[in-house]
Design a protein around this motif. Structure first.
Motif, PDB file in Angstrom:
ATOM      1  N   THR A 222       0.852  -1.194   0.000  1.00 27.32           N
ATOM      2  CA  THR A 222       0.000   0.000   0.000  1.00 27.32           C
ATOM      3  C   THR A 222       0.882   1.237   0.000  1.00 27.32           C
ATOM      4  O   THR A 222       1.724   1.410   0.888  1.00 27.32           O
ATOM      5  CB  THR A 222      -0.922   0.015   1.229  1.00 27.32           C
TER       6      THR A 222
ATOM      7  N   GLU B  84      -4.938   6.999  -9.280  1.00 27.87           N
ATOM      8  CA  GLU B  84      -5.523   6.474 -10.516  1.00 27.87           C
ATOM      9  C   GLU B  84      -4.447   6.309 -11.593  1.00 27.87           C
ATOM     10  O   GLU B  84      -4.463   5.339 -12.368  1.00 27.87           O
ATOM     11  CB  GLU B  84      -6.632   7.403 -11.011  1.00 27.87           C
TER      12      GLU B  84
ATOM     13  N   LYS C 126      -2.598   3.181 -10.845  1.00 28.48           N
ATOM     14  CA  LYS C 126      -3.444   2.035 -11.199  1.00 28.48           C
ATOM     15  C   LYS C 126      -3.413   1.776 -12.702  1.00 28.48           C
ATOM     16  O   LYS C 126      -3.310   0.617 -13.142  1.00 28.48           O
ATOM     17  CB  LYS C 126      -4.876   2.272 -10.739  1.00 28.48           C
TER      18      LYS C 126
ATOM     19  N   ASP D  48      -2.362  -1.696 -14.353  1.00 27.17           N
ATOM     20  CA  ASP D  48      -3.341  -2.376 -15.206  1.00 27.17           C
ATOM     21  C   ASP D  48      -2.753  -2.651 -16.587  1.00 27.17           C
ATOM     22  O   ASP D  48      -2.986  -3.713 -17.180  1.00 27.17           O
ATOM     23  CB  ASP D  48      -4.608  -1.525 -15.349  1.00 27.17           C
TER      24      ASP D  48
ATOM     25  N   THR E 269      -2.776  -6.518  -9.015  1.00 31.99           N
ATOM     26  CA  THR E 269      -4.086  -5.875  -9.097  1.00 31.99           C
ATOM     27  C   THR E 269      -4.020  -4.584  -8.306  1.00 31.99           C
ATOM     28  O   THR E 269      -3.653  -4.585  -7.129  1.00 31.99           O
ATOM     29  CB  THR E 269      -5.187  -6.774  -8.509  1.00 31.99           C
TER      30      THR E 269
ATOM     31  N   GLU F 241      -5.701  -1.151  -6.690  1.00 30.11           N
ATOM     32  CA  GLU F 241      -6.967  -0.636  -6.151  1.00 30.11           C
ATOM     33  C   GLU F 241      -6.741   0.757  -5.598  1.00 30.11           C
ATOM     34  O   GLU F 241      -5.850   0.981  -4.774  1.00 30.11           O
ATOM     35  CB  GLU F 241      -7.463  -1.567  -5.042  1.00 30.11           C
TER      36      GLU F 241
ATOM     37  N   ARG G 219      -3.398   0.568  -3.455  1.00 27.82           N
ATOM     38  CA  ARG G 219      -3.019  -0.742  -2.919  1.00 27.82           C
ATOM     39  C   ARG G 219      -2.748  -1.687  -4.090  1.00 27.82           C
ATOM     40  O   ARG G 219      -3.574  -1.809  -4.999  1.00 27.82           O
ATOM     41  CB  ARG G 219      -4.115  -1.299  -2.039  1.00 27.82           C
TER      42      ARG G 219
END
Length: 542
Positions: free
Chosen positions: A104, A122, A125, A129, A148, A150, A158
């Motif tokens: 995290t 974001e 992420k 991704d 993954t 989040e 995270r």
């Protein structure tokens, strides 16, 4: 100063290295820099003579491609101090779960990408991704971890991994996981092949194919890694000139055509280090040095006796001494500067041509053809060895290996191929032996190159060039990667190093000493330890 030095340089120098590394560890996150005294001067253009040109620039796809020329334009979440600790960078804090699967990160809230896109959770992420999407065929080990991402809030993200990885922070500290603008990734991902939009201290300027790539200062920059100076970079511009010929690169130092020359070839290394006209630094690169990976999926290397025969039947000491002019040390399965290197190895690789011959006899290669090569059922003992046609050191080394192999009755067919095509061979398995060099400051390199679950499988691209799959080794590596206790992790990686010579998936030859030299008016050259190379944010010129 020397951050890592080949062991043959002597006890006095080795002692100095230990002291230097101790001081570095005590100095927390500050990157180690070399250079002159005085106040830094703002301005000036810096020319770096680089050994190779990347086939493309997307760091999230090809970890080898642009890693050595992308540090000016991208930042990472954390800074690797090179001693098992990490400094802040785009992340100001992080927490790691006990099972090394959940990370995290708390992020900076004052960072902007070069295209004006805000840096936030974001954005991180989107990067994860992108790497995790099989369609993008990321070659980095992060993709194999199944991350993954989040978003917990605007500046907290995270990352959950499918499998534990205690070296995850080292992986994401490297420039091949530099954070790229989410706008570029989502709206124009194809453009990443030829330009990169990051948050770094320099902005992409121009790539002249076959010649150079340049970056100009990001005047808004004020988020360098912990321990570096505040504010924007000192230099106006950095240009990497691609000079693949070793002598040409060396001449660029002598003539002043280049301010910094990276990868001084071993035949010039001692001369440059002794020349007081220049500054220089040497780093014995951690990880897995120049290694010949044997394709265990195909004959003849699907037979462990053949692999063991070639491993022990060539005189590695003589080959390395000849090919590198005595500048590089022979290596076992990890470089001595790698965290988790086992210093008291018992199962070391020893040269024994007679024993190698007996192994080949046992494997059934008992015949001999008119050219003196061994045969079995009328077939010659032969394999192919592709190598990048611009890698002179690799060519010299392989020619020496070829001579020793012939003494065993083993034919090695050397195949020079364009550098861009060579990297693709690694993932297609179109070879008998794959020579490669991997440098990363973690024992996790053993999983990257020998883990049965890090093989290219169509859905993702792995780094296991020997295609080895051994249940005992995989179990040991899994325990190492899941261990948050450094001592326990080192013990497991030590067990792996003891086991590997018996499996003989590859032939380790030498650790590479990366020698970098620069003109006397250049200062503030530092090392990026995550992917060991010069780091130039603090660099300046008189």
């Amino acid at each position: 100063m020397a951050s890592g030095i080949p062991r043959r340089l002597g006890a006095a120098v080795a002692a100095a290295v230990v002291i230097a590394l101790t001081l570095t560890a005590c100095a927390s996150a500050a990157p180690e820099s070399s250079g002159g005294d005085g106040e830094p001067v703002t301005g000036g253009d810096l020319v770096v003579a680089a050994r190779s040109e990347p086939p493309q620039l997307n760091p999230l796809v090809d970890q080898m491609g642009g890693a050595h020329v992308l540090t000016p334009v991208v930042d990472s979440l954390v800074w690797d101090n090179g001693d098992g600790t990490y400094g802040t960078w785009l992340a100001t804090d992080w927490e790691v779960s006990d099972d090394a699967r959940v990370y995290t990160f708390t992020l900076r809230d004052d960072v902007t990408f070069h295209d004006g896109t805000p840096f936030d959770a974001e954005a991180v992420k989107v990067n994860f991704d992108y790497v995790a999407d099989p369609a993008n065929k990321s070659t980095g080990s992060v993709a194999k971890l199944g991350p993954t991402a989040e978003v917990l809030d605007e500046y907290t993200v995270r990352i959950t991994l499918e499998q534990p990885e205690s070296s995850f922070l080292t992986l994401i500290a490297a420039p091949y996981f530099g954070i790229v603008s989410p706008t570029q990734l989502l709206d124009d991902p194809d453009s990443l092949a030829s330009t990169v939009v990051g948050t770094g201290p320099f902005v992409f300027d121009e790539w002249v194919k076959g010649q150079s790539i340049s970056y100009v200062r990001n005047d808004d920059y004020d988020w360098g890694p912990e321990g570096t100076h505040e504010g924007a970079a000192y230099l106006d511009k950095i240009t990497y000139r691609f000079l693949p010929e070793d002598q040409t690169r060396y001449n660029a130092l002598l003539t002043g055509e280049a301010d910094i020359v990276d990868y001084i070839a071993p035949e010039y290394a001692e001369e440059v280090k002794a020349d007081d006209r220049y500054e220089s630094d040497e780093f014995l690169l951690p990880g897995v040095g120049f290694t010949l990976h044997l394709n265990t999926r195909t004959a003849p290397f699907d037979d462990v006796n053949v692999r063991r025969a070639l491993l022990t039947g060539i005189d590695r000491e003589a080959i390395v001494k000849s090919a590198t002019f005595g500048a590089y040390p022979v290596q076992e399965y990890l470089a001595t500067t790698t965290p988790d290197y086992k210093t008291d190895l018992e199962n070391v690789i020893e040269f024994d041509a007679d024993a190698a011959g007996a192994l080949l006899d046992e494997a059934g290669w008992t015949g001999t053809d008119a050219d003196g090569y061994r045969t079995k059922d009328g077939e010659r003992l032969s394999t192919t060895v592709p190598y990048a046609d611009n890698d002179q050191l690799a060519q010299r080394t392989l020619e020496q290996v070829q001579i020793d192999a012939k003494e065993l009755g083993f034919e090695l067919v050397l195949q020079p191929v364009p550098a861009a095509d060579f990297s693709q061979r690694l993932y297609t398995g179109e070879y008998g032996i794959m020579p490669s060099f991997q440098s990363e400051a973690t024992g996790m390199q053993l999983w990257r190159l020998y883990g049965g679950d890090n093989v290219s499988d169509g859905s993702s691209i792995g780094s296991n060039a020997s295609f080895l799959a051994d249940a005992e080794l995989d179990g040991i590596l899994a325990q190492a990667r899941a261990s948050a206790d450094p001592a326990a992790r080192a013990d497991f990686y030590g067990q792996a190093q003891e086991l590997l010579p018996s499996l003989a998936p590859s032939i380790p030859l030498y650790s590479r000493a990366r020698v970098v030299a620069w003109q006397p008016n250049v200062h503030g050259v530092a090392w990026d330890y995550a992917w060991p190379q010069p780091y130039l944010f603090d660099a300046w010129k008189n």
